[in-house]
Design an enzyme around this catalytic site. Structure first.
Site, PDB file in Angstrom:
ATOM      1  N   GLY A   1      -9.206  20.484   5.885  1.00  0.00           N
ATOM      2  CA  GLY A   1     -10.245  21.084   5.061  1.00  0.00           C
ATOM      3  C   GLY A   1      -9.627  21.719   3.826  1.00  0.00           C
ATOM      4  O   GLY A   1      -8.668  21.189   3.259  1.00  0.00           O
ATOM      5  N   CYS A   2     -10.153  22.841   3.410  1.00  0.00           N
ATOM      6  CA  CYS A   2      -9.668  23.534   2.217  1.00  0.00           C
ATOM      7  C   CYS A   2      -8.163  23.760   2.285  1.00  0.00           C
ATOM      8  O   CYS A   2      -7.664  24.420   3.194  1.00  0.00           O
ATOM      9  CB  CYS A   2     -10.378  24.873   2.087  1.00  0.00           C
TER      10      CYS A   2
END
Length: 220
Positions: free
Chosen positions: A40-41
């Site tokens: 993800g991020c």
């Protein structure tokens, strides 16, 4: 007066000292290896793993796609095939690849095939990238354990490593940056913006829901 024997003794002592220095350097030479993961991020993955003892560096970037030297906008807009990823450099004498892989699974939602937390789309999916058979086997063992511990299907793929492209300087160490940025929460320093984003995105809440006390980085 220095005699020939004195000079010989000094020279011998010097050679012995140099030998100890060289031996010491060899004894403490780090076994540096890399592990590339997508969780993800990349700000969050970088922030998490730079806290781990034995990790020397974590670099945010992109990998797995077909576009050379992609920009952040290109990747997050979709169509490049790239993941937001982090390349972790670690001392294998201090922390093992398997330990890092176990930490990785417990820092994400590996049951989510559509992204991570509030970040949706192909660039935010989870993945592990491997270069060798041994690395692939370690990743598979960690995935098998994660599946057993969760009692749910783990969808995180184990992929062949591809070219890793570091993101620009703005994204590196964002979680501790001091630059003033404009966010939906108003003007904030990067470190404060990062904390607000992470909480609002629900990353720690979801990881804690999945992994409970086994979640290593929640609210860290």
């Amino acid at each position: 007066m220095f005699t020939r024997e004195t000079f010989k003794s000094i020279a011998l002592a010097g050679m012995i000292a140099l030998g100890f220095v060289a031996q010491g350097k060899n004894a403490h030479a780090a076994d540096l290896q890399t592990l590339t993961v997508a969780g993800g991020c990349f700000w969050c993955v970088e922030a998490d793993f730079e806290k781990v003892k034995g990790v020397k560096e974590a670099v945010s970037g992109f990998t797995g796609g077909t576009v050379a030297n992609p920009t952040y906008k290109q990747v997050t807009s979709g169509g490049t095939g790239h993941y937001e990823a982090v390349q972790i450099t670690f001392d294998a004498d201090v922390v093992s690849r398997r330990t890092l892989l176990d930490l990785f699974f417990r820092s994400v939602d590996p049951t989510d095939a559509g992204g991570q937390f509030c970040d949706r789309g192909e660039s935010y999916r989870t993945a592990i990238f491997t270069n060798t058979l041994a690395e692939k086997q370690a990743a598979q063992a960690a995935k098998t354990k994660a599946t057993a511990d969760l009692g749910q299907k783990v969808v995180t793929p184990i992929l062949d490593a591809a070219e890793f492209y570091p993101a620009d300087a703005y994204h590196q160490d964002y979680y501790k940056g001091r630059q003033l940025v404009i966010t939906r929460f108003g003007p904030k320093r990067q470190a404060s913006a990062y904390k607000a984003y992470r909480e609002a995105c629900g990353r720690d809440a979801r990881v804690k829901q999945l992994w409970g006390t086994d979640a290593p980085f929640v609210n860290s």
